[in-house]
Design a protein around this motif. Structure first.
Motif, PDB file in Angstrom:
ATOM      1  N   ARG A  34       0.849  -1.184   0.000  1.00 16.43           N
ATOM      2  CA  ARG A  34       0.000   0.000   0.000  1.00 16.43           C
ATOM      3  C   ARG A  34       0.895   1.248   0.000  1.00 16.43           C
ATOM      4  N   VAL A  35       0.308   2.400  -0.314  1.00 17.17           N
ATOM      5  CA  VAL A  35       1.080   3.641  -0.456  1.00 17.17           C
ATOM      6  C   VAL A  35       0.728   4.578   0.699  1.00 17.17           C
ATOM      7  N   THR A  36       1.739   4.993   1.454  1.00 20.95           N
ATOM      8  CA  THR A  36       1.502   5.849   2.615  1.00 20.95           C
ATOM      9  C   THR A  36       0.896   7.187   2.184  1.00 20.95           C
ATOM     10  N   ALA A  37      -0.120   7.630   2.959  1.00 24.63           N
ATOM     11  CA  ALA A  37      -0.806   8.886   2.647  1.00 24.63           C
ATOM     12  C   ALA A  37      -0.239  10.048   3.455  1.00 24.63           C
ATOM     13  N   ALA A  38       0.647   9.765   4.394  1.00 19.88           N
ATOM     14  CA  ALA A  38       1.277  10.803   5.214  1.00 19.88           C
ATOM     15  C   ALA A  38       2.592  10.236   5.720  1.00 19.88           C
ATOM     16  N   GLY A  87       3.763   8.740   0.343  1.00 14.97           N
ATOM     17  CA  GLY A  87       3.901   8.369  -1.065  1.00 14.97           C
ATOM     18  C   GLY A  87       4.817   7.200  -1.309  1.00 14.97           C
ATOM     19  N   ARG A  88       5.105   6.421  -0.255  1.00 16.64           N
ATOM     20  CA  ARG A  88       5.976   5.266  -0.447  1.00 16.64           C
ATOM     21  C   ARG A  88       5.138   3.992  -0.506  1.00 16.64           C
ATOM     22  N   ARG A  89       5.432   3.180  -1.500  1.00 16.59           N
ATOM     23  CA  ARG A  89       4.781   1.877  -1.591  1.00 16.59           C
ATOM     24  C   ARG A  89       5.522   0.946  -0.646  1.00 16.59           C
ATOM     25  N   LEU A  90       4.812   0.410   0.346  1.00 17.86           N
ATOM     26  CA  LEU A  90       5.467  -0.265   1.464  1.00 17.86           C
ATOM     27  C   LEU A  90       5.959  -1.663   1.092  1.00 17.86           C
ATOM     28  N   GLY A  91       7.256  -1.881   1.289  1.00 18.38           N
ATOM     29  CA  GLY A  91       7.837  -3.207   1.145  1.00 18.38           C
ATOM     30  C   GLY A  91       7.880  -3.913   2.492  1.00 18.38           C
ATOM     31  N   ALA A  92       8.362  -5.147   2.470  1.00 16.69           N
ATOM     32  CA  ALA A  92       8.414  -5.934   3.703  1.00 16.69           C
ATOM     33  C   ALA A  92       9.291  -5.255   4.757  1.00 16.69           C
ATOM     34  N   ARG A  93      10.392  -4.633   4.311  1.00 21.16           N
ATOM     35  CA  ARG A  93      11.270  -3.962   5.283  1.00 21.16           C
ATOM     36  C   ARG A  93      10.588  -2.769   5.922  1.00 21.16           C
ATOM     37  N   ASP A  94       9.792  -2.029   5.129  1.00 22.42           N
ATOM     38  CA  ASP A  94       9.050  -0.900   5.705  1.00 22.42           C
ATOM     39  C   ASP A  94       8.046  -1.393   6.749  1.00 22.42           C
ATOM     40  N   LEU A 138      -1.626   4.036 -18.920  1.00 24.36           N
ATOM     41  CA  LEU A 138      -2.534   3.664 -17.828  1.00 24.36           C
ATOM     42  C   LEU A 138      -1.771   3.383 -16.535  1.00 24.36           C
ATOM     43  N   LEU A 139      -0.655   2.677 -16.645  1.00 25.15           N
ATOM     44  CA  LEU A 139       0.139   2.342 -15.451  1.00 25.15           C
ATOM     45  C   LEU A 139       0.520   3.601 -14.656  1.00 25.15           C
ATOM     46  N   PRO A 140       1.140   4.609 -15.293  1.00 23.84           N
ATOM     47  CA  PRO A 140       1.473   5.812 -14.503  1.00 23.84           C
ATOM     48  C   PRO A 140       0.231   6.541 -14.003  1.00 23.84           C
ATOM     49  N   ALA A 141      -0.870   6.469 -14.765  1.00 30.33           N
ATOM     50  CA  ALA A 141      -2.097   7.150 -14.316  1.00 30.33           C
ATOM     51  C   ALA A 141      -2.614   6.502 -13.025  1.00 30.33           C
ATOM     52  N   VAL A 142      -2.658   5.179 -13.009  1.00 30.24           N
ATOM     53  CA  VAL A 142      -3.156   4.495 -11.802  1.00 30.24           C
ATOM     54  C   VAL A 142      -2.178   4.703 -10.653  1.00 30.24           C
ATOM     55  N   GLN A 143      -0.881   4.680 -10.958  1.00 29.04           N
ATOM     56  CA  GLN A 143       0.107   4.921  -9.902  1.00 29.04           C
ATOM     57  C   GLN A 143      -0.090   6.298  -9.285  1.00 29.04           C
ATOM     58  N   ARG A 144      -0.365   7.292 -10.119  1.00 32.62           N
ATOM     59  CA  ARG A 144      -0.564   8.630  -9.569  1.00 32.62           C
ATOM     60  C   ARG A 144      -1.823   8.666  -8.713  1.00 32.62           C
ATOM     61  N   LEU A 145      -2.908   8.066  -9.181  1.00 32.24           N
ATOM     62  CA  LEU A 145      -4.131   7.999  -8.376  1.00 32.24           C
ATOM     63  C   LEU A 145      -3.859   7.273  -7.055  1.00 32.24           C
ATOM     64  N   ALA A 146      -2.964   6.271  -7.097  1.00 34.52           N
ATOM     65  CA  ALA A 146      -2.663   5.466  -5.910  1.00 34.52           C
ATOM     66  C   ALA A 146      -1.744   6.200  -4.940  1.00 34.52           C
ATOM     67  N   GLY A 147      -1.243   7.368  -5.328  1.00 36.83           N
ATOM     68  CA  GLY A 147      -0.413   8.149  -4.419  1.00 36.83           C
ATOM     69  C   GLY A 147       1.072   8.098  -4.719  1.00 36.83           C
ATOM     70  N   LEU A 148       1.445   7.370  -5.778  1.00 31.55           N
ATOM     71  CA  LEU A 148       2.858   7.317  -6.181  1.00 31.55           C
ATOM     72  C   LEU A 148       3.099   8.474  -7.148  1.00 31.55           C
TER      73      LEU A 148
END
Lengths: 401, 401
Positions: B31-35, B146-153, B305-315
């Protein structure tokens, strides 16, 4: 001490891919095929037009010729007649080429007037026609067994007419964190204790490898509780513990699980961060005992647990994402343990990948691990290296790690 | 015709990240952090031992000294006294360093006898002690927004005592495949028709970008049905159509959606495979109309589409996974459309990444697209290149594509 390569080989050797289950195509993304998937039809099924325009006989295809338009064939609505001399049929991208026709006049090269069309350019036989089977034919292998399905594979399997897929069941991996000093996030923290990070970090790593984590309650350093918790792992595909694996007085995992019939294969590996690392089998369940230190647990998780879960998930020979990079700063010689230095990556304008180790490599620094882009692999007794030397790295920015 | 870069910029410009929602830590992976997420505690909370051994005063730490063991401090059970001259306290990895002590005698350098311990090696003040806050301190940023969380995060956020995370809601993306000639896998296939691959391939791509796809029923080439289907996209974060976007008689998307208030920004882009590509807005819902051809749909999906969805997702600024590679075979000059050649990758023993385009680049060949490791990027009017030249490629073996 056992080498990293031998330890990994011994962990992987007894593991077998889980059995197959059936999932809908729409849930197949990132699942691993349990059998080769064959095309159920020929694609395209018949010769199709690649463009909007007119079907005609190539013999009629000289510039300036005027043809009579005898039919229309929208995609999905083939025209059943036969195109004769002096005739053309209006068609569109994806339309079936009618019998008799062997050439396409592009719409932009055509002048339509009433029920006639005149060629402003000559046509070429076969051009803009997609022959039947050009993409694939019935019974050809579309996707081999053991492939983790990407979006493009899903498209190909849809085109091959597969509403259902046979994939390996996600391996269930029980995760048991141990220690009197740890608490789950938000729970009361024992005096001098810390919040447990291993269970959920390893659960995420299991997901990244294609498995389904089952996080067990934290087991305190108590023989009976620990043994009882381990019973919860029955029926799992793998048991992973963290903590309690080293040689101190309070390292109970070996002895407590020993009472439950743990057969130990080995319990130390020449790795840093890490070293205390148990491999064994608890009844029918393979077991990996990771160190309790969070950085060690994560690095050993990447090196040993990730490939183990991938193998259970059906990815037979999935290698770690190892690549080459050039050192941004010198490295000292290594001792007898295989080292994994936390490092950042940068790409030079000429495309060179530069890797630079953090100055601090203490295995308690979880924040540095999270900030790292890569682990520099240092073989036992590797010599000192100057900046600019080539090294092998595991990229951490891939695979959701 | 619009350039690829300008089209992408115009697609991305109006898109905003979705609002935040709260998810449990255990569901935070990818998931992508919102704050920004701040540490809620200091780690380690107090000075801790990094090893099993004994705590003592460095002043007592010469080789051969014998000390009285006055207490035990297992991890999670701090010893409350103060270590005085001539005294030592038994401790373990993760134990709190008792007051008065400032050095650690490693277990392997100690000879214990009754309630005494003798130093076989001298100790060094501070060595093997992890100071309070060495990893992080309360209120320090652990993970930025705005970071997509990996296992280390996930591990780091657990250690920072976060049972809940604020992440961007997964953007909901409606996917509408159109065409009389297509059927879903397993459904009856129309005469001369094909099985629809776009809807589910694009759904998987949306998932790969962090979105939640909503696959709408296939819309036949019928104005009313198409317009009604588009109504189903109300409340979505994005509408994606495939097919019906080109200039032929049967390209209804523009006209049918126009009746529903579609405002068109542009409808062709200088790209291959592709070209007919609609960008607009249907009421409040941004809309991307991809070509119906499956290979074109997927390539345009990756590029737009990929960058569009990524931007909507907070990346916010997630770039495509573009890297450099060396051509394995010569390429001809390119025309005025930005080309994306399907290609294989290989790594030479010296680490060089070699990319070789498939001889056939027909945009109907979905199997070749699935087998490709990369897309070679060819700018408009790019000159012919010999084998060995450096090119930019999009790696398809990452991101679940």
């Amino acid at each position: 001490m056992l080498s990293v390569a031998e330890a990994r080989a011994r962990i992987l050797a007894p593991l077998r891919a889980t059995p197959a289950e059936v999932v809908p195509l729409a849930e197949g993304w990132q699942r691993v095929t349990a059998a080769p998937v064959l095309a159920r039809l020929t694609q395209p099924p018949r010769a199709l037009s690649a463009m909007d325009g007119y079907a005609l006989r190539a013999a009629d295809g000289t510039q300036g010729t005027t043809l009579r338009v005898v039919g229309r064939a929208p995609a999905g609505h083939p025209w059943d007649g036969r195109v004769g001399p002096g005739e053309a049929v209006r068609l569109f991208t994806g339309s079936v080429i009618p019998e008799g026709a062997d050439a396409i006049l592009l719409q932009e090269d055509a002048t339509a007037e009433g029920d006639t069309v005149t060629l402003r350019e000559a046509v070429q036989a076969g051009r803009w026609i997609r022959q039947a089977g050009q993409d694939f034919a019935t019974d050809q292998v579309l996707v081999p067994a053991g492939r983790r399905l990407g979006a493009r594979d899903i498209g190909l399997l849809a085109a091959g007419n597969h509403p259902w897929l046979q994939v390996h069941r996600r391996p269930r991996v029980a995760i048991l964190a141990t220690g009197d000093e740890i608490a789950l996030p938000g729970d009361p923290i024992p005096p001098g204790g810390i919040v447990s990070s291993n269970a959920h970090a390893l659960a995420a790593l299991v997901r990244a490898a294609g498995g389904e984590p089952v996080v067990l309650p934290i087991a305190p350093d108590d023989r009976a509780t620990l043994a009882a918790a381990a019973d919860a792992a029955r029926g799992m595909d793998l048991l992973v513990t963290s903590g309690g694996a080293s040689v101190g007085d309070h390292d109970l995992v070996r002895s407590a699980l020993g009472e439950r019939g743990l057969e130990i294969d080995f319990w130390t590996v020449a790795i840093r961060p890490g070293k205390p690392l148990i491999h064994g089998r608890l009844g029918e369940v393979p077991m990996i005992g990771l160190p309790g230190n969070p950085v060690s647990a994560m690095v050993c998780g990447i090196v040993f647990l990730l490939p183990a879960v991938q193998r259970l998930a059906g990815l037979e020979g999935a290698p770690l994402p190892v690549t080459q990079a050039v050192l941004g700063a010198a490295l000292p010689a290594n001792d007898r343990r295989f080292d994994h230095l936390r490092a950042t990556l940068a790409t030079e304008p000429d495309g060179t990948l530069v890797v630079t180790a953090f100055p601090a490599q203490d295995s308690s620094m979880l924040r540095l691990l999270a900030q790292a882009d890569a682990l520099i692999l240092r073989e036992p007794q590797a010599p000192a290296l100057p900046a600019g030397a080539t090294v092998q790295v595991i990229r951490l920015d891939t695979l959701g790690l």
